[in-house]
Design an enzyme around this catalytic site. Sequence first.
Site, PDB file in Angstrom:
ATOM      1  N   TRP A 351       0.837  -1.217   0.000  1.00  0.00           N
ATOM      2  CA  TRP A 351       0.000   0.000   0.000  1.00  0.00           C
ATOM      3  C   TRP A 351       0.858   1.247   0.000  1.00  0.00           C
ATOM      4  CZ3 TRP A 351      -2.007   2.970   4.693  1.00  0.00           C
ATOM      5  CH2 TRP A 351      -1.087   2.933   5.741  1.00  0.00           C
ATOM      6  N   GLU A 481      -0.682  -2.513  12.307  1.00  0.00           N
ATOM      7  CA  GLU A 481      -0.431  -3.964  12.272  1.00  0.00           C
ATOM      8  C   GLU A 481      -0.151  -4.561  13.652  1.00  0.00           C
ATOM      9  OE1 GLU A 481       2.658  -3.738   9.358  1.00  0.00           O
ATOM     10  OE2 GLU A 481       1.376  -4.527   7.755  1.00  0.00           O
TER      11      GLU A 481
END
Length: 737
Positions: A351, A481
Amino acid sequence: MTVDIIHIRNMIVVFLLMALSVNTECAKETPKRCQIVHQNKYTDVPCVNLGGYRYAELPEAATVLQTSELPKDPRLMPEIGNGHIATVIQGDSMFMNGLYNGYNCTSHRARIASTCGVITECLTNCSSRIYKLDLARGIFIERYDGDGFYMEIRTYAHRVLNRLFVVEIEMSRQGNQNVTMGIKVNSGKPSTDIKYNTQLKHLNNGKILVGRTTEPEYPSIVGTIPVGIIYDDVPDNITIPNGISAMTVYFFTGISLQSSESITYYDKGMELMVNRTLLSTHVDAWMDVWNKGRIDVEGNDDLARTNYASLYYLLSSLPLQRDQHNWPFWGLAPCGLAHGDIGDYLGRKFWDQETWMFPSILLLHVDISKLIIDSRVRKLTLAQANAGFRGYKGALYPWETAFTGLEVDCPGSMGFSEFHLSSDISFAIRQFFYLTNDTDFILHEMAGETMLQIAEFWESYVYLNPTTNMYEFNNVTGPDEYNVGVNNSVYTNILAGMCLQSAQMAGKMMGKETPKVWQDIQDRLYIPYDKDTVYHPEFDGYKIGTSIKQADVILIGFPFMYKYESDEARRNDLNIYEKVVGNGPAMTWGMYAVNWLELGGNKNHADELFLRGTKNVQKPFYTWTENADGSGAVNFHTGMGGYLQSVIYGYGGFRINENSLNFNPQMLPGTSRWNITGLDYRGNSLDFSFQENEMFVTLTNRTSTVVKIYLYKDETTKILSSTSQTFPVQKAEITVE
Ligand SMILES: *[C@@H]1O[C@H](CO)[C@@H](O)[C@H](O)[C@H]1NC(C)=O
Ligand SMILES: *[C@@H]1O[C@H](CO)[C@@H](O)[C@H](O)[C@H]1NC(C)=O
Ligand SMILES: *[C@@H]1O[C@H](CO)[C@@H](O)[C@H](O)[C@H]1NC(C)=O
Ligand SMILES: *[C@@H]1O[C@H](CO)[C@@H](O)[C@H](O)[C@H]1NC(C)=O
Ligand SMILES: *[C@@H]1O[C@H](CO)[C@@H](O)[C@H](O)[C@H]1NC(C)=O
Ligand SMILES: *[C@@H]1O[C@H](CO)[C@@H](O)[C@H](O)[C@H]1NC(C)=O
Ligand SMILES: *[C@@H]1O[C@H](CO)[C@@H](O)[C@H](O)[C@H]1NC(C)=O
Ligand SMILES: *[C@@H]1O[C@H](CO)[C@@H](O)[C@H](O)[C@H]1NC(C)=O
Ligand SMILES: *[C@@H]1O[C@H](CO)[C@@H](O)[C@H](O)[C@H]1NC(C)=O
Ligand SMILES: *[C@@H]1O[C@H](CO)[C@@H](O)[C@H](O)[C@H]1NC(C)=O
């Protein structure tokens, strides 16, 4: 036959050049002789401007990074590149766009053992040695000076002949001093990624290697990739021969899929070498890039260099146009084209490309930005296959991709639930469309279809909670994350809603009816929001104080322009998550800065956060490390992308809307003035200059009939023209007719 022709051609050139040199100052009592040298062939040339090095109009303080000592940590060495090939200066590896090796989740950039990473040494009495990364001209320069002589090594990835690395060594003396340079190539260990099966010699003595990568990513889809390299052997040392005053010695490396193509570029390189436009064509191409889009600041050289270096590194990994040889651009990796090791994200695409690197390229170099998105759109069928494997409909872009466009992340990784990548891509396409009104891209080049397919994925993933009668997305991982497999990530849900909306727009343009449920999902989309504390919990069950890895919720404000419930909610999100984001990677702080700058009322804090982001910049070559303490991946292009956004979208306040471009300038810390040159809007080009109280806008290239500016505070509209216009600083909106 060919040999003869080459020789004859070169001899004619030599005669011509000798004829030209007759009347020059060289013809004194001790005639000077100057030569260019390639493959031990010496050619006389006039004794001026041997390399054809041209100076240009960019501020040296901002564009030349000079040092007498290389960084102790070799990871911090700079890179050169042109979007097709790239290498770290003095490094032992060269990389080519799209060249990957390794099966399934071992796929990585294939390493080519370097033939251009020269390490030199002065074997005569040099008194000084300096190194320069010339950002404006895209050249790394190493220079020795001695009593009455100098030696200069210039290394570059040719910006026009983009298959070619060039090392050119200019040595010059006034008298008869012995001028000798020791030289070796850091080729490291032989590559385990490429197996060469043929070694040939070119007519011009260049060595040719023909081989293939050793292991296909997914053999059922496509096999190994061919590579054809041509390079010049480098001798142990170079001395100016008797009777010669100056010389420039050239070493080429050509890299391509096919050796025939490498050879073509090698030969073209020789032609330009002989007529001495090799360096100037490279420099001109870089200057053209800067003229089309750059950022300058006055009063703060450090920031000026950070801007140039960040843009230089990103552009070094980007091609200038669509490839002429049917080898498309594969995309931007977090550490650029010159890196591909384990610690550097293996040269894969994440990304980072859409969310971090694309947005600044979009405004400054819109043509190049289209190639970035195209690297995704071209892989639509693979994203559809990926959705199919996982049991969903539409297109689900895999979190990590390399060659094929299928997932190369290892099974069990949290990447498998980072679905937001597909939304990031859809958003990037929409921003590109809003900026360009490039309807062909949507209708005929698959971009519209890509938006539709991504929406279809979300439709197949959505969950209608029977208790609340609201739509949810569960078991996902957002940008944070540290918190894996959560329900209703604010970031994920809001972006999924935007995807559905964008797809409706695309469908309308394409004359396709879109499912009614796409609207239902938007209307009844559950977004976690705590009315009492007035903030967005990052996901269901998030507790204030829980550590997060990086900017997550706050990204909804910028870059995603979510219409916040209230300024208070936005301020609370910023405050709450700033406390728990720890040291965060490079791009985190820039985004906090942009959001504070837009919210207003706390410029000092925004400045602090912005400057905190620049702590990841490592001198002397302004390379970026993932973390401020120097650890993590280098050269961290993702951080540069975030940084440039904080300049353009943060301090410039630029926002790309459906039918307008807004800006709202503020001063960059420690500067007296700052400029954006060559901003692209709907085929027009605009220059901006910002000072404390005034802003200057010039329309430098116009394709629209009328380009207007509306000034919010003055409540007036003006027509922009090629003459610079001055306005009091305020929020403004540009539209075209
Ligand atoms: C990659 O290998 C893993 C097993 O190691 C397998 O589960 C996965 O399906 C493979 N990926 C693809 C796209 O074939
Ligand atoms: C370098 O300089 C020293 C003293 O100045 C001299 O003795 C020596 O010959 C020089 N070496 C070369 C290679 O020119
Ligand atoms: C110049 O100096 C180098 C290094 O000392 C030596 O190897 C070389 O032979 C010398 N060349 C000439 C032309 O004297
Ligand atoms: C220079 O290169 C030649 C040829 O390889 C070698 O014989 C000589 O020793 C070298 N001289 C130095 C000073 O390295
Ligand atoms: C140099 O050579 C190239 C390739 O042959 C040619 O296109 C170009 O016009 C030449 N330039 C000059 C200045 O002679
Ligand atoms: C910024 O733009 C202004 C106005 O065009 C110009 O006068 C100035 O030289 C520019 N500054 C830099 C550093 O380019
Ligand atoms: C959540 O997603 C992961 C990977 O995407 C999957 O392995 C796991 O089974 C899912 N859990 C549930 C409860 O669906
Ligand atoms: C955008 O492009 C379309 C089709 O090319 C055109 O009809 C429309 O007028 C354009 N819109 C603007 C605002 O230029
Ligand atoms: C996530 O949602 C699923 C239903 O889709 C539910 O079973 C699970 O308990 C939820 N987990 C949390 C932590 O809320
Ligand atoms: C102006 O824009 C047109 C169309 O985008 C382009 O072809 C032309 O080269 C541009 N001119 C300059 C001077 O940038």
